[in-house]
Design an enzyme around this catalytic site. Structure first.
Site, mmCIF file in Angstrom:
data_model
loop_
_atom_site.group_PDB
_atom_site.id
_atom_site.type_symbol
_atom_site.label_atom_id
_atom_site.label_comp_id
_atom_site.label_asym_id
_atom_site.label_seq_id
_atom_site.Cartn_x
_atom_site.Cartn_y
_atom_site.Cartn_z
ATOM 1 N N LYS A 18 0.813 -1.224 0.000
ATOM 2 C CA LYS A 18 0.000 0.000 0.000
ATOM 3 C C LYS A 18 0.837 1.261 0.000
ATOM 4 O O LYS A 18 0.320 2.346 -0.206
ATOM 5 C CB LYS A 18 -1.003 -0.003 1.148
ATOM 6 C CG LYS A 18 -0.463 0.153 2.539
ATOM 7 C CD LYS A 18 -1.639 0.281 3.519
ATOM 8 C CE LYS A 18 -1.196 0.116 4.941
ATOM 9 N NZ LYS A 18 -2.294 0.190 5.895
ATOM 10 N N GLN A 30 15.860 -3.416 13.746
ATOM 11 C CA GLN A 30 17.257 -3.039 13.980
ATOM 12 C C GLN A 30 18.073 -4.197 14.528
ATOM 13 O O GLN A 30 19.092 -4.592 13.976
ATOM 14 C CB GLN A 30 17.306 -1.920 15.034
ATOM 15 C CG GLN A 30 16.500 -0.706 14.700
ATOM 16 C CD GLN A 30 16.357 0.224 15.921
ATOM 17 O OE1 GLN A 30 16.568 -0.200 17.057
ATOM 18 N NE2 GLN A 30 16.018 1.472 15.676
ATOM 19 N N GLU A 100 20.495 -11.036 23.177
ATOM 20 C CA GLU A 100 19.328 -10.192 23.458
ATOM 21 C C GLU A 100 18.545 -10.794 24.604
ATOM 22 O O GLU A 100 18.772 -11.938 24.995
ATOM 23 C CB GLU A 100 18.450 -10.060 22.217
ATOM 24 C CG GLU A 100 19.053 -9.133 21.177
ATOM 25 C CD GLU A 100 18.058 -8.667 20.141
ATOM 26 O OE1 GLU A 100 16.882 -9.070 20.210
ATOM 27 O OE2 GLU A 100 18.450 -7.907 19.266
ATOM 28 N N HIS A 217 7.179 -2.662 23.582
ATOM 29 C CA HIS A 217 8.640 -2.532 23.679
ATOM 30 C C HIS A 217 8.947 -1.521 24.768
ATOM 31 O O HIS A 217 8.368 -0.442 24.796
ATOM 32 C CB HIS A 217 9.239 -2.075 22.348
ATOM 33 C CG HIS A 217 10.698 -2.341 22.276
ATOM 34 N ND1 HIS A 217 11.609 -1.637 23.027
ATOM 35 C CD2 HIS A 217 11.414 -3.262 21.593
ATOM 36 C CE1 HIS A 217 12.820 -2.109 22.788
ATOM 37 N NE2 HIS A 217 12.733 -3.097 21.921
ATOM 38 N N HIS A 324 4.458 -2.717 20.109
ATOM 39 C CA HIS A 324 5.566 -3.067 19.225
ATOM 40 C C HIS A 324 5.266 -4.263 18.328
ATOM 41 O O HIS A 324 5.569 -4.259 17.151
ATOM 42 C CB HIS A 324 6.770 -3.369 20.109
ATOM 43 C CG HIS A 324 8.031 -3.650 19.363
ATOM 44 N ND1 HIS A 324 8.545 -2.754 18.450
ATOM 45 C CD2 HIS A 324 8.886 -4.707 19.388
ATOM 46 C CE1 HIS A 324 9.670 -3.250 17.944
ATOM 47 N NE2 HIS A 324 9.890 -4.432 18.486
ATOM 48 N N SER A 362 13.872 -11.042 18.255
ATOM 49 C CA SER A 362 14.553 -11.460 17.020
ATOM 50 C C SER A 362 14.031 -12.755 16.414
ATOM 51 O O SER A 362 14.645 -13.308 15.506
ATOM 52 C CB SER A 362 16.078 -11.552 17.217
ATOM 53 O OG SER A 362 16.586 -10.259 17.382
ATOM 54 N N SER A 364 10.942 -12.718 15.071
ATOM 55 C CA SER A 364 9.861 -12.391 14.124
ATOM 56 C C SER A 364 10.354 -12.229 12.699
ATOM 57 O O SER A 364 9.668 -12.670 11.764
ATOM 58 C CB SER A 364 9.094 -11.160 14.579
ATOM 59 O OG SER A 364 9.954 -10.200 15.095
HETATM 60 C C1 FAD Z 1 11.075 -0.531 14.902
HETATM 61 C C2 FAD Z 1 10.986 -2.023 14.858
HETATM 62 C C3 FAD Z 1 12.105 -2.795 15.155
HETATM 63 C C4 FAD Z 1 12.026 -4.187 15.112
HETATM 64 N N1 FAD Z 1 13.157 -4.940 15.342
HETATM 65 C C5 FAD Z 1 13.100 -6.275 15.165
HETATM 66 C C6 FAD Z 1 14.289 -7.064 15.230
HETATM 67 O O1 FAD Z 1 15.376 -6.560 15.459
HETATM 68 N N2 FAD Z 1 14.185 -8.408 15.022
HETATM 69 C C7 FAD Z 1 12.992 -9.010 14.739
HETATM 70 O O2 FAD Z 1 12.961 -10.232 14.540
HETATM 71 N N3 FAD Z 1 11.858 -8.278 14.662
HETATM 72 C C8 FAD Z 1 11.889 -6.939 14.858
HETATM 73 N N4 FAD Z 1 10.743 -6.211 14.746
HETATM 74 C C9 FAD Z 1 9.512 -6.889 14.346
HETATM 75 C C10 FAD Z 1 9.602 -7.242 12.868
HETATM 76 O O3 FAD Z 1 10.229 -6.195 12.192
HETATM 77 C C11 FAD Z 1 8.241 -7.469 12.264
HETATM 78 O O4 FAD Z 1 7.498 -8.357 13.048
HETATM 79 C C12 FAD Z 1 8.389 -8.099 10.882
HETATM 80 O O5 FAD Z 1 9.284 -7.344 10.113
HETATM 81 C C13 FAD Z 1 7.039 -8.158 10.204
HETATM 82 O O6 FAD Z 1 7.245 -8.569 8.881
HETATM 83 P P1 FAD Z 1 6.011 -8.745 7.929
HETATM 84 O O7 FAD Z 1 6.561 -9.147 6.610
HETATM 85 O O8 FAD Z 1 5.002 -9.598 8.562
HETATM 86 O O9 FAD Z 1 5.375 -7.265 7.839
HETATM 87 P P2 FAD Z 1 6.040 -5.869 7.328
HETATM 88 O O10 FAD Z 1 7.509 -5.998 7.172
HETATM 89 O O11 FAD Z 1 5.521 -4.814 8.195
HETATM 90 O O12 FAD Z 1 5.409 -5.743 5.891
HETATM 91 C C14 FAD Z 1 4.028 -5.549 5.716
HETATM 92 C C15 FAD Z 1 3.788 -4.986 4.340
HETATM 93 O O13 FAD Z 1 2.401 -5.045 4.044
HETATM 94 C C16 FAD Z 1 1.995 -3.807 3.498
HETATM 95 N N5 FAD Z 1 0.570 -3.634 3.765
HETATM 96 C C17 FAD Z 1 -0.068 -3.524 4.955
HETATM 97 N N6 FAD Z 1 -1.392 -3.413 4.769
HETATM 98 C C18 FAD Z 1 -1.607 -3.458 3.436
HETATM 99 C C19 FAD Z 1 -2.762 -3.398 2.618
HETATM 100 N N7 FAD Z 1 -3.991 -3.233 3.111
HETATM 101 N N8 FAD Z 1 -2.615 -3.471 1.256
HETATM 102 C C20 FAD Z 1 -1.373 -3.607 0.710
HETATM 103 N N9 FAD Z 1 -0.242 -3.673 1.449
HETATM 104 C C21 FAD Z 1 -0.357 -3.595 2.783
HETATM 105 C C22 FAD Z 1 2.873 -2.782 4.186
HETATM 106 O O14 FAD Z 1 2.898 -1.583 3.461
HETATM 107 C C23 FAD Z 1 4.207 -3.525 4.195
HETATM 108 O O15 FAD Z 1 4.878 -3.374 2.989
HETATM 109 C C24 FAD Z 1 10.800 -4.810 14.789
HETATM 110 C C25 FAD Z 1 9.677 -4.027 14.511
HETATM 111 C C26 FAD Z 1 9.761 -2.651 14.537
HETATM 112 C C27 FAD Z 1 8.542 -1.838 14.213
#
Ligand code: FAD
Length: 493
Positions: A18, A30, A100, A217, A324, A362, A364
């Site tokens: 999106k 990070q 961690e 967090h 978080h 770490s 996720s």
């Molecule tokens: C600041 C921060 C630091 C973190 N640090 C760590 C870490 O060090 N180690 C670790 O393991 N985890 C960490 N986490 C958690 C981890 O980053 C997330 O749980 C993981 O990256 C989620 O991956 P994902 O692919 O499920 O979602 P995301 O990487 O969030 O991707 C979701 C995607 O879906 C898209 N999207 C959402 N809704 C829609 C829609 N309706 N239509 C189309 N597209 C949509 C978004 O735009 C995005 O591109 C951290 C999280 C944050 C916020």
């Protein structure tokens, strides 16, 4: 992205985001990614630590798959060009593993110090973009799922530039929409994390589970007017100490692991100290390691804070807990299948059972890789479902602003909960009117999703009359054996 790579052999794959492809929680992660690859580590130890953090609710088979497949998942990434931090030069160089919270070994890989998620996302995009069967569409929000009698048949997307809604027919849909932090006033998540995937799945009758388990967090930067930038747990792994208003290192009064205690323990300790000392935040102090070390080990954090006028080499950072990570989500099996035919989910949107009541730091990013790949493989066999196409759901948005909803959720469904507060949040939301929306905008879509998620979180938290993992009820402060099971909700009717 990981699922798309695996699925590309089976036909054409469309990846929709999106916002830009980069705007995601993955991009901002990070600290790192966990895998039992260090010489003194074992898969069983990673498994034990994950199950311990999950506080009685992990699905042991899911955890086993996660930790067992972790080393190969990392090797795949390295093979595709991911550069994790190493020590030593040239051929003899070795991966560096950080420690961690709640990990019994040093097992967290990081890249460019504190840009691990960016490096993983970059590598996966590069790999996916090299496969002709994978197409990308950005600034296109998926609004709803198309479904017939037999299951999901596609999705409806809103194109930001034209404002047009478009039907996309598919053999299968994978939700990889990430987390729901933006349901709360205070969050470390980017603005795209509005829980869209859970809300969409809920609307087509999929089972959602464990939404009461939201990890807060402990250390989001708390500077007036600045975003709630995350100060990674790895900083405490490198010796950062939490101090209260009086400069006292208070964690030793709360847990034997002190600053490296599980996140929910640290978050509650911070709230208690803030209350006790009448302060709007506490401090995270890494000054003992000196400017040079901090700059080298945490370049992104150091530079960001410096840009906000805070020199971590010389002064402690004001910090406050923030929403978080969502342990719950759309219930899936070990292959990413949801309870609705043709619909899959992986990553933070899913509840695969690996995190139970609390996530081990770490795990996720790792979950996204392992279960993304598993879902991609399972989707290869999906034939597409037939059945009458149901019309698009009617468009109505709640008559409330997103910030009012976020305030309500933060106050009543946050770090400390009780029956009266949860019930008052549920009643307040039930009393909110709805406004018919002619042609939905992205903001209206997100508002509807936040509203549905806030209700689901409140109802799940009200149901769980105990304290376990990240869910803390002041009126039920103990764990209770009758609640050693997942919460589960499905749209009725
Ligand atoms: C600041 C921060 C630091 C973190 N640090 C760590 C870490 O060090 N180690 C670790 O393991 N985890 C960490 N986490 C958690 C981890 O980053 C997330 O749980 C993981 O990256 C989620 O991956 P994902 O692919 O499920 O979602 P995301 O990487 O969030 O991707 C979701 C995607 O879906 C898209 N999207 C959402 N809704 C829609 C829609 N309706 N239509 C189309 N597209 C949509 C978004 O735009 C995005 O591109 C951290 C999280 C944050 C916020």
């Amino acid at each position: 992205m990981r699922a798309a790579i695996e699925l590309a052999d089976a036909g054409s794959v469309l990846v929709i985001a999106k916002d830009s492809l980069r705007e995601s929680s993955s991009e901002y992660a990070q600290g790192g990614i966990a895998a039992a690859l260090n010489d003194d580590d074992r898969i069983e130890l990673h498994e034990q630590d994950t199950i311990y953090a999950g506080d009685g609710l992990c699905n042991v088979s899911a955890v086993h798959a996660l930790v067992e497949e972790a080393p190969a998942a990392i090797q795949d990434l390295i093979g595709w060009g991911a550069e994790f931090d190493r020590e030593g030069e040239g051929k003899g160089s070795k991966l560096v593993f950080a420690r961690e919270g709640a990990h019994s070994r040093n097992r967290v890989l990081h890249a460019h110090g504190d840009s691990t998620g960016h490096e993983i996302a970059r590598t996966l995009y590069q790999k996916a973009a090299s496969i002709p069967a994978i197409r990308f569409e950005t600034y296109s929000a998926v609004v709803d799922l198309l479904h017939g009698d037999d299951g999901v048949t596609g999705a409806v997307a809103l194109e930001e530039s034209s404002g047009e809604l478009r039907d996309i027919r598919t053999r299968a849909v994978l939700l990889a929409t990430g987390g729901l932090g933006c349901v709360y006033r205070e969050t470390t998540n980017p603005a795209v994390a509005t829980g869209d995937g859970v809300a969409m799945a809920w609307r087509v009758g999929a089972e959602v589970s464990n939404l009461e388990f939201v990890q807060f967090h402990p250390t989001a930067l708390h500077l007036e007017g600045a975003p709630r930038f995350l100060l990674s747990e790895a900083m405490r792994g490198e010796g950062a100490v939490l101090r209260n208003k009086n400069g006292e290192a208070f964690m030793e009064r709360y847990h034997e692991m002190r600053d490296l205690a599980p996140r929910d323990v640290v978050s509650r300790a911070i709230v208690a100290e803030m209350k006790r000392t009448g302060s709007p935040h506490v401090w995270l102090d890494l000054t003992a390691r000196g400017e040079k070390f901090i700059h080298e080990r945490f370049p992104r954090i150091y530079e960001t804070c410096l840009g906000l006028g805070l020199d971590l080499g010389r002064e402690a950072a004001p910090v406050h807990p923030a929403a978080h990570y969502a342990m719950g989500g759309v219930r899936t099996d070990l292959e990413g299948r949801t309870s609705v035919e043709g619909l899959y989910a992986a990553g933070e949107v899913a509840c695969s059972g690996v995190h139970g009541a609390n996530r081990l730091a770490s795990n996720s990013l790792l979950e996204g890789l392992v279960f993304g790949a598993r879902a991609g493989r399972a989707m290869r066999g999906q034939r597409g479902v037939s059945g009458t196409q149901a019309g698009r759901s009617k468009w109505a948005a709640p008559d409330v602003t997103a910030s009012e909803l976020r305030e309500l959720t933060w106050t009543h469904c946050g770090i400390l909960r009780d029956r009266a507060g949860l019930q008052s949040a549920i009643d307040a939301m039930a009393g909110m009117g709805a406004i018919e929306v002619e042609s939905p905008t992205l903001r209206a879509i997100e508002l509807r999703n936040i509203y549905e998620l806030a209700q689901l979180i409140a109802k799940s938290a009200l149901w769980r009359e105990e304290s376990r993992g990240a869910h803390y009820r002041t009126d039920f402060p103990e764990k209770r054996a009758e609640f050693e099971r997942d919460s589960s909700f499905r749209m009725q009717g």
